[in-house]
Design an enzyme around this catalytic site. Structure first.
Site, PDB file in Angstrom:
ATOM      1  N   ASP A 148      -2.506   6.543  -3.298  1.00 31.05           N
ATOM      2  CA  ASP A 148      -1.338   5.940  -2.648  1.00 31.05           C
ATOM      3  C   ASP A 148      -0.641   4.918  -3.536  1.00 31.05           C
ATOM      4  OD1 ASP A 148      -3.289   3.967  -2.538  1.00 31.05           O
ATOM      5  OD2 ASP A 148      -2.517   3.141  -0.665  1.00 31.05           O
ATOM      6  N   ASP A 156      -5.583   2.573  -3.817  1.00 33.87           N
ATOM      7  CA  ASP A 156      -6.887   2.423  -3.156  1.00 33.87           C
ATOM      8  C   ASP A 156      -7.224   3.589  -2.235  1.00 33.87           C
ATOM      9  OD1 ASP A 156      -5.007   1.692  -1.291  1.00 33.87           O
ATOM     10  OD2 ASP A 156      -5.987  -0.178  -0.691  1.00 33.87           O
ATOM     11  N   ARG A 157      -6.206   4.353  -1.810  1.00 37.56           N
ATOM     12  CA  ARG A 157      -6.498   5.479  -0.917  1.00 37.56           C
ATOM     13  C   ARG A 157      -6.706   6.766  -1.704  1.00 37.56           C
ATOM     14  NH1 ARG A 157      -3.227   5.083   4.728  1.00 37.56           N
ATOM     15  NH2 ARG A 157      -3.742   2.908   5.112  1.00 37.56           N
ATOM     16  N   GLU A 209     -13.232   4.572   5.428  1.00 39.33           N
ATOM     17  CA  GLU A 209     -12.399   4.548   6.622  1.00 39.33           C
ATOM     18  C   GLU A 209     -11.706   5.891   6.765  1.00 39.33           C
ATOM     19  OE1 GLU A 209     -10.530   0.626   7.796  1.00 39.33           O
ATOM     20  OE2 GLU A 209     -10.034   0.723   5.675  1.00 39.33           O
ATOM     21  N   GLU A 210     -11.396   6.241   8.018  1.00 37.47           N
ATOM     22  CA  GLU A 210     -10.711   7.512   8.260  1.00 37.47           C
ATOM     23  C   GLU A 210      -9.323   7.539   7.637  1.00 37.47           C
ATOM     24  OE1 GLU A 210      -7.777   7.321  10.223  1.00 37.47           O
ATOM     25  OE2 GLU A 210      -8.216   5.185  10.302  1.00 37.47           O
ATOM     26  N   SER A 211      -8.798   6.371   7.285  1.00 35.74           N
ATOM     27  CA  SER A 211      -7.435   6.262   6.772  1.00 35.74           C
ATOM     28  C   SER A 211      -7.404   6.516   5.263  1.00 35.74           C
ATOM     29  CB  SER A 211      -6.881   4.882   7.112  1.00 35.74           C
ATOM     30  OG  SER A 211      -7.782   3.886   6.667  1.00 35.74           O
ATOM     31  N   LYS A 238     -11.238  -0.352  -1.484  1.00 39.67           N
ATOM     32  CA  LYS A 238     -11.377   1.091  -1.567  1.00 39.67           C
ATOM     33  C   LYS A 238     -10.761   1.536  -2.889  1.00 39.67           C
ATOM     34  CE  LYS A 238      -7.606   1.365   1.680  1.00 39.67           C
ATOM     35  NZ  LYS A 238      -7.441   0.782   2.984  1.00 39.67           N
ATOM     36  N   SER A 246       0.807  -1.213   0.000  1.00 40.32           N
ATOM     37  CA  SER A 246       0.000   0.000   0.000  1.00 40.32           C
ATOM     38  C   SER A 246       0.841   1.264   0.000  1.00 40.32           C
ATOM     39  CB  SER A 246      -0.963  -0.052   1.191  1.00 40.32           C
ATOM     40  OG  SER A 246      -1.866   1.019   1.131  1.00 40.32           O
ATOM     41  N   HIS A 247       0.699   2.067   1.034  1.00 35.87           N
ATOM     42  CA  HIS A 247       1.354   3.371   1.110  1.00 35.87           C
ATOM     43  C   HIS A 247       2.738   3.283   1.751  1.00 35.87           C
ATOM     44  CE1 HIS A 247      -0.957   2.232   4.530  1.00 35.87           C
ATOM     45  NE2 HIS A 247      -0.132   2.921   5.282  1.00 35.87           N
ATOM     46  N   ASP A 281      -0.776   1.730  -4.097  1.00 42.39           N
ATOM     47  CA  ASP A 281      -1.535   0.750  -4.872  1.00 42.39           C
ATOM     48  C   ASP A 281      -2.882   1.303  -5.352  1.00 42.39           C
ATOM     49  OD1 ASP A 281      -2.359   0.809  -2.190  1.00 42.39           O
ATOM     50  OD2 ASP A 281      -3.272  -1.169  -2.344  1.00 42.39           O
TER      51      ASP A 281
END
Ligand code: G1P
Ligand code: ZN
Length: 558
Positions: free
Chosen positions: A292, A296-297, A378-380, A391, A127-128, A294
């Site tokens: 991010d 998803d964020r 999500e808050e993230s 996401k 991810s990030h 990958d």
């Protein structure tokens, strides 16, 4: 279909299948989002192979038909992809769907699993987290609905890694993933697909691209999207610049790099600095966004305006009619437990249910599959709808472009409207990183022990109304998840949540989530950071943070 496949496929090349003896590695337990470790750990002979074989072993024979494979392009992605393809061939999968060069954003992987009716997918990403030889790598298994596998499956995979004694791999022959084509090895057909085109087509079916294009050409919409040298660059260029006509250069840091340009591809105020600087300028575009490692964020900003992920989720819910995907209504919405309660208030206004799940996208899967919810977050910095089971960063940006276009408002005005209509949650997350794991566990254990005794206590004027350890029961499959974070609720509606990160690769990170709620008044008066500062002090006191860890303040505030 078979005929067609046969025609497209090149001549079958037979590869030699070898069974390799192996021994279990400690600690192959997937965390919040798959197995994440330093690259050097993954590079140990047999480490990746053990985990992959364990995934295959857990799948019933009839579920070893079609598998999607791809990752975020970080260092070690290419080597890992080839190993997995060879192992899938050796394990007799009938069909593999692989992204060109092994590249797939996480939402694109979820899309392909669903579109090709695969039995699941292996998604390679940390991810990030930063990438490179000394940085992080990760792998996770997604199920047939495209969702990160639930705990029942990840636990079974972990159990398998503890007893594994052999894995199968196909040797010899070429595995060419550098272009879209179909080839066959042994009994396995391998289809290398252009995920940018597939993903773009999906987005076209969910949003009104014609209207968005007019918005850009008429100068109503403008955008700066920071791909942070990670996976979304090619997707963002195609969608925002090519399809929607955003000005060339609207997508910055668009070239995916194996080390993400040495950066930390976490789209927040700290790491997306280039974007934030651009959005502080007088001639800033209407919308600023980032994704991010990958894809998803998402981070959403306006001119000098940060949209917190919890508010972003709530604003999308409140304005769902701006988004063609939700033309039939939202049915229900869901948020992870630490995410602010802004969404709950919107759901109440819309008269729809709002579910509260543990941290991690996998907990939304059943609710989405059952059609109980259509929007989750999500808050993230994670938001998504029911079009995939992950996401989805670019999707969130398309939501915000649609909101700006259809309401005629800037992100700052959309936020004001949200707060005026449903009140404001001042929200901040304090991360205490680099904590010794034993100390972090002690802090959580101590809090757990005293949690019920906190009721009635007062700290800096905040008095505890109720406190507990969050447990979740999935109403679809009745599965239970315990110890999902400590929640402390105060009389004035404020809340503090403590939990340990489950995505790190070395020392522990203690996450402290702070929320204060204001239902009426002047909402722009205070920054979220200032409004939650005292609550942050209370959190340190209650948890004996400084005494146990030696830390006097958080390392990252988002
Ligand atoms: C973090 C986030 C969580 C998210 C996960 C994967 O997990 O907090 O919301 O689902 O990354 O992106 P954590 O490190 O807190 O376990
Ligand atoms: Zn991610």
């Amino acid at each position: 279909m078979n005929l067609l496949r046969h025609k497209r496929g090149a001549t079958t090349v037979n590869m030699k299948i070898r069974s390799i003896g192996t021994r279990p590695f400690e600690g192959q337990k997937p965390g919040t989002s798959g197995l994440r470790k330093k690259v050097a750990i993954f590079e140990q002979p047999g480490y990746l192979e053990n985990f992959v074989q364990s995934v295959f072993n857990v799948l019933a024979p009839q579920d070893r038909d079609t598998l999607v494979i791809g990752g975020d392009g970080r260092y070690y992605n290419d080597q890992a992809i080839e190993v997995i393809v060879r192992m899938a061939i050796a394990n007799d999968f009938k069909r593999l769907i692989v992204g060109v060069n092994g590249f797939l954003s996480t939402p694109a992987a979820s899309l392909l699993i669903r579109k090709y009716q695969a039995n699941g997918g292996l998604v390679l990403s940390a991810s990030h987290n930063p990438a490179g030889p000394d940085q992080d790598f990760g792998i996770k298994f997604n199920n047939a609905s495209g969702s990160p596998a639930p705990e029942s499956i990840t636990n079974a995979i972990h159990a398998n890694t503890r007893t594994i004694s052999e894995y199968l791999i196909a040797e010899g022959g070429d595995i060419e993933l550098d272009r879209t084509h179909v080839f066959t090895r042994n009994q396995t057909e391998i289809e290398v697909v252009d995920s940018v085109t597939e993903y773009t087509e999906l987005m076209q079916s969910l949003f009104d691209f014609d209207r968005l294009r007019s918005g850009f050409s008429e100068g109503v919409l403008s955008l700066c999207f920071d791909a942070m040298h990670a996976i979304t660059g090619p997707y963002a260029r195609e969608i925002f610049e090519k399809q929607l006509g955003a000005a060339p250069g609207s997508v910055i840091n668009a070239e995916p790099l194996q080390d993400f340009g040495g950066g930390h591809p976490d789209p927040n105020l700290v790491h997306a600095r280039q974007l934030i600087e651009r959005m502080a300028k007088k001639d800033a575009p209407l919308l600023g966004a980032a994704s991010d490692g990958d894809g998803d964020r998402n981070l959403i900003t306006g001119q000098n305006c940060f949209v917190s992920p919890s508010d972003s989720l709530a604003a999308i819910a409140l304005n769902y009619q701006c988004i063609p995907q939700f033309a039939d209504g939202l049915k229900g919405v869901a948020r992870s437990m630490p995410t602010s309660t802004a969404l709950d208030r919107v759901a109440k206004k819309l008269n729809i249910p709002c579910y509260e799940t543990p941290t991690g996208w996998k907990f939304f899967g059943n609710l989405l599959d059952a059609g109980k919810v259509r929007l989750c977050g999500e808050e993230s910095f994670g938001t998504s709808g029911d079009h995939v089971r992950e996401k989805d960063g670019i999707w969130a940006v398309l939501c915000w472009l649609s909101l700006c276009l259809e309401t005629g408002k800037s992100p700052a005005d959309i936020l004001q409207d949200l707060w005026q209509q449903t009140g404001r949650s001042y929200y901040c997350r304090h991360d205490y990183e680099g904590v010794d794991a034993d100390k972090a566990n002690q802090l959580i254990d101590d809090l757990t022990d005293q949690v019920t005794a906190l009721k009635g206590e007062s700290f800096e004027g905040f008095s505890v109304e109720h406190a507990d350890v969050f447990s979740y029961r999935d109403e679809v499959d009745q599965s239970e998840s315990h110890n999902q974070g400590i929640r402390i609720f105060f009389n004035d509606g404020s809340r503090i949540v403590f939990r340990l990160s489950g995505t790190g690769t070395d020392s522990a990170t203690i996450r402290v989530y702070l929320e204060r709620v204001q239902l009426t008044g002047d909402f722009a008066a205070e920054s979220a950071q200032d409004a939650t500062a005292l609550l942050g002090t209370v959190a340190r006191k209650i948890s004996r943070m400084t005494e146990i860890t030696g830390m006097t303040e958080p390392t990252v505030i988002t």
